[in-house]
Structure formats: structure tokens, C-alpha cells
Scaffold this motif. Structure first.
Motif, mmCIF file in Angstrom:
data_model
loop_
_atom_site.group_PDB
_atom_site.id
_atom_site.type_symbol
_atom_site.label_atom_id
_atom_site.label_comp_id
_atom_site.label_asym_id
_atom_site.label_seq_id
_atom_site.Cartn_x
_atom_site.Cartn_y
_atom_site.Cartn_z
ATOM 1 N N LEU A 259 12.805 -19.860 -10.214
ATOM 2 C CA LEU A 259 12.282 -18.520 -10.446
ATOM 3 C C LEU A 259 13.034 -17.839 -11.586
ATOM 4 C CD1 LEU A 259 10.430 -16.152 -9.521
ATOM 5 C CD2 LEU A 259 12.332 -15.412 -8.064
ATOM 6 N N MET A 260 14.356 -18.002 -11.611
ATOM 7 C CA MET A 260 15.164 -17.344 -12.637
ATOM 8 C C MET A 260 14.814 -17.832 -14.036
ATOM 9 S SD MET A 260 16.786 -15.234 -10.812
ATOM 10 C CE MET A 260 17.869 -14.544 -12.051
ATOM 11 N N SER A 261 14.398 -19.090 -14.149
ATOM 12 C CA SER A 261 14.073 -19.663 -15.468
ATOM 13 C C SER A 261 12.575 -19.767 -15.696
ATOM 14 C CB SER A 261 14.707 -21.054 -15.600
ATOM 15 O OG SER A 261 14.174 -21.946 -14.622
ATOM 16 N N PHE A 262 11.797 -19.106 -14.856
ATOM 17 C CA PHE A 262 10.344 -19.308 -14.864
ATOM 18 C C PHE A 262 9.701 -18.971 -16.207
ATOM 19 C CE2 PHE A 262 5.913 -18.315 -13.891
ATOM 20 C CZ PHE A 262 5.554 -19.435 -13.166
ATOM 21 N N GLU A 263 10.201 -17.956 -16.890
ATOM 22 C CA GLU A 263 9.581 -17.553 -18.153
ATOM 23 C C GLU A 263 9.817 -18.567 -19.270
ATOM 24 O OE1 GLU A 263 8.925 -13.116 -18.941
ATOM 25 O OE2 GLU A 263 10.904 -13.191 -17.985
ATOM 26 N N SER A 264 10.696 -19.535 -19.050
ATOM 27 C CA SER A 264 10.894 -20.598 -20.038
ATOM 28 C C SER A 264 9.870 -21.723 -19.857
ATOM 29 C CB SER A 264 12.315 -21.171 -19.940
ATOM 30 O OG SER A 264 12.489 -21.886 -18.731
ATOM 31 N N TRP A 265 9.111 -21.681 -18.757
ATOM 32 C CA TRP A 265 8.070 -22.679 -18.532
ATOM 33 C C TRP A 265 6.942 -22.465 -19.543
ATOM 34 C CZ3 TRP A 265 6.932 -23.966 -12.695
ATOM 35 C CH2 TRP A 265 8.144 -24.143 -12.021
ATOM 36 N N SER A 266 6.183 -23.497 -19.802
ATOM 37 C CA SER A 266 5.054 -23.391 -20.714
ATOM 38 C C SER A 266 3.961 -22.511 -20.107
ATOM 39 C CB SER A 266 4.486 -24.782 -21.007
ATOM 40 O OG SER A 266 3.322 -24.707 -21.799
ATOM 41 N N ARG A 267 3.565 -21.486 -20.817
ATOM 42 C CA ARG A 267 2.467 -20.577 -20.452
ATOM 43 C C ARG A 267 2.585 -20.046 -19.016
ATOM 44 N NH1 ARG A 267 -1.793 -24.872 -21.383
ATOM 45 N NH2 ARG A 267 0.087 -26.102 -21.042
ATOM 46 N N PRO A 268 3.663 -19.335 -18.723
ATOM 47 C CA PRO A 268 3.832 -18.811 -17.355
ATOM 48 C C PRO A 268 2.701 -17.891 -16.931
ATOM 49 C CG PRO A 268 5.364 -17.743 -18.892
ATOM 50 C CD PRO A 268 4.755 -18.901 -19.620
ATOM 51 N N GLU A 269 2.086 -17.219 -17.896
ATOM 52 C CA GLU A 269 0.988 -16.308 -17.553
ATOM 53 C C GLU A 269 -0.210 -17.063 -16.983
ATOM 54 O OE1 GLU A 269 0.257 -17.749 -21.685
ATOM 55 O OE2 GLU A 269 2.013 -17.012 -20.577
ATOM 56 N N ILE A 270 -0.437 -18.293 -17.450
ATOM 57 C CA ILE A 270 -1.530 -19.115 -16.918
ATOM 58 C C ILE A 270 -1.221 -19.515 -15.480
ATOM 59 C CG2 ILE A 270 -2.757 -21.308 -17.140
ATOM 60 C CD1 ILE A 270 -3.519 -19.328 -19.274
ATOM 61 N N HIS B 24 -3.211 -18.168 -11.660
ATOM 62 C CA HIS B 24 -3.918 -19.096 -10.774
ATOM 63 C C HIS B 24 -3.132 -19.459 -9.515
ATOM 64 C CE1 HIS B 24 -7.225 -19.756 -13.535
ATOM 65 N NE2 HIS B 24 -6.364 -19.957 -14.519
ATOM 66 N N ALA B 25 -1.917 -18.970 -9.388
ATOM 67 C CA ALA B 25 -1.119 -19.324 -8.220
ATOM 68 C C ALA B 25 -0.142 -18.209 -7.867
ATOM 69 C CB ALA B 25 -0.344 -20.618 -8.470
ATOM 70 N N ARG B 26 0.102 -18.073 -6.590
ATOM 71 C CA ARG B 26 1.204 -17.253 -6.120
ATOM 72 C C ARG B 26 2.460 -18.116 -6.138
ATOM 73 N NH1 ARG B 26 -3.467 -15.935 -3.643
ATOM 74 N NH2 ARG B 26 -3.866 -13.744 -3.133
ATOM 75 N N LEU B 27 3.617 -17.492 -6.156
ATOM 76 C CA LEU B 27 4.868 -18.235 -6.080
ATOM 77 C C LEU B 27 5.461 -18.059 -4.683
ATOM 78 C CD1 LEU B 27 6.636 -17.480 -9.500
ATOM 79 C CD2 LEU B 27 5.015 -19.314 -8.921
ATOM 80 N N ALA B 28 5.759 -19.163 -4.040
ATOM 81 C CA ALA B 28 6.456 -19.166 -2.756
ATOM 82 C C ALA B 28 7.882 -19.623 -3.043
ATOM 83 C CB ALA B 28 5.771 -20.106 -1.767
#
Length: 207
Positions: free
Chosen positions: A110-121, A125-129
Motif C-alpha cells: 500500500l505504501m508503494s502503491f503509487e509506484s505501480w503502473s497506472r494505479p488509477e486503472i 476496477h478494484a477495492r484494496l483489501a
């Protein structure tokens, strides 16, 4: 709507903590199923030392055998090139428009989530658990969750899990050192890796 939890990762190899995490999420959120998604070629990890796709898939199949609400998909293994969660979510959303997807991740992801490719996509389409622990680590995760909610409209939900110091890296090290991995992985997984010599002392993979 159907609710599906998604457990992604290289699963190199799959281990007991993966199963405990998936079961905890299933129990907490009332999922209809938890889908294990072994990744093909992660963009953020080196390919060296990665078991062949078919073996990692087989290990997950062995690990979840007997649990009726666990399934495994080869969706990412069939996709050429690097594996990106955003592409996976687009495919799943198109294939199952009446399903609510929950991506099961740890607090560190979660802390590094914005470094993932296209986090907005992904977040569209998904919630985060997200697994949660008390203390400073949890406070930081809650702050990050609020930042993602404000920026992307993210739906992020935390659920408790027992503290587990099990990792695929440690298991590989123990195998190479000739140490026991009993109870760290399901018995069927341990027997398969022993029979096929999945890792040797140098870290090479036997196919």
C-alpha cells in the motif's frame, strides 16, 4: 454481485502465509472466492531464480487443493511480456462485469502503491483489501489510504491477520542450505519441490 478476492504474486514458492492471508480476507469480507493469480514476468523483479510458470502454477494448485473457495488462474501467465496488475484488472472487469474485485495486499505494498503502473486503472476496477497491524505501521498505512482516497477515489479496507514471518525468499534460502521447510509450505508443495529439485545450492532452477 459476486465478490472475489485476488491474491497476486510470483509465488516463488507459494507458502503457508499466503494461504493464511487469503483465508483471513475470505472470512473478513465474505468473498465468494479467492483467486490466486501467479504473475508471469514481474516488471519489478529479476527473472533469475524464478521457477518456470507451469511449476509455480502447479505449486499453487497443490497448495489450495481441498479448499473449495480458493481458485487459481493462469491469466497473467498466458500474457506475453511484463505483468502489470492494471492490465489484469482491465481483463477481469471486462470478463466479469458483475463481480466486485478486492485486491489483497500487504501494508508495505500500500505504501508503494503509487509506484505501480497506472494505479488509477487498478483503483477504478478494484477495492484494496489491506492487511493491518497495530502501531506506527498501521498509522502510516491509514494516512496513505486517505491520500489514495482523496487522489483516486480509492476504496481501501483493512483487515486483521496474525503476524507471520514467512517469506518465499527465506524458503528458497533454506532449501539451498539444505534446511527444513516443513510447515512453512503445505506438505504437497514441499514434496513436489523435493521430488523435482526446484532449487539447488547455486540458486539455479531444475526443470
Amino acid at each position: 454481485m459476486k465478490r472475489t478476492g485476488i491474491m497476486g504474486g510470483t509465488f516463488n514458492p507459494v507458502h503457508t502465509a499466503h494461504l493464511i492471508l487469503a483465508e483471513a480476507a475470505y472470512d473478513c469480507f465474505g468473498f465468494d472466492t479467492v483467486m490466486f493469480l501467479p504473475s508471469g514476468r514481474p516488471a519489478y523483479k529479476p527473472a533469475s531464480g524464478l521457477l518456470p510458470d507451469r511449476q509455480r502454477l502447479q505449486l499453487v494448485q497443490l497448495a489450495i487443493s481441498g479448499n473449495p473457495h480458493f481458485t487459481v488462474s493462469d491469466l497473467e501467465l498466458c500474457r506475453p511480456g511484463n505483468t502489470y496488475t492494471a492490465d489484469t484488472m482491465l481483463e477481469l472487469a471486462q470478463a466479469e462485469p458483475d463481480t466486485e474485485f478486492y485486491l489483497i495486499i500487504g501494508g508495505d505494498s500500500l505504501m508503494s502503491f503509487e509506484s505501480w503502473s497506472r494505479p488509477e486503472i487498478i483503483l477504478s476496477h478494484a477495492r484494496l483489501a489491506v492487511t493491518g497491524r497495530a502501531g506506527l505501521e498501521q498509522d502510516r498505512a491509514l494516512q496513505k489510504a486517505e491520500e489514495l482516497r482523496l487522489k483516486y477515489g480509492a476504496d481501501i479496507r483493512f483487515f486483521p491477520t496474525p503476524a507471520m514471518e514467512i517469506s518465499s525468499t527465506e524458503i528458497r534460502k533454506r532449501i539451498k542450505a539444505g534446511k527444513s521447510i516443513r510447515y512453512l509450505v503445505p506438505e504437497a508443495v514441499e514434496k513436489y519441490m523435493s521430488r523435482h529439485g526446484c532449487y539447488n545450492e547455486s540458486g539455479a532452477v531444475f526443470v
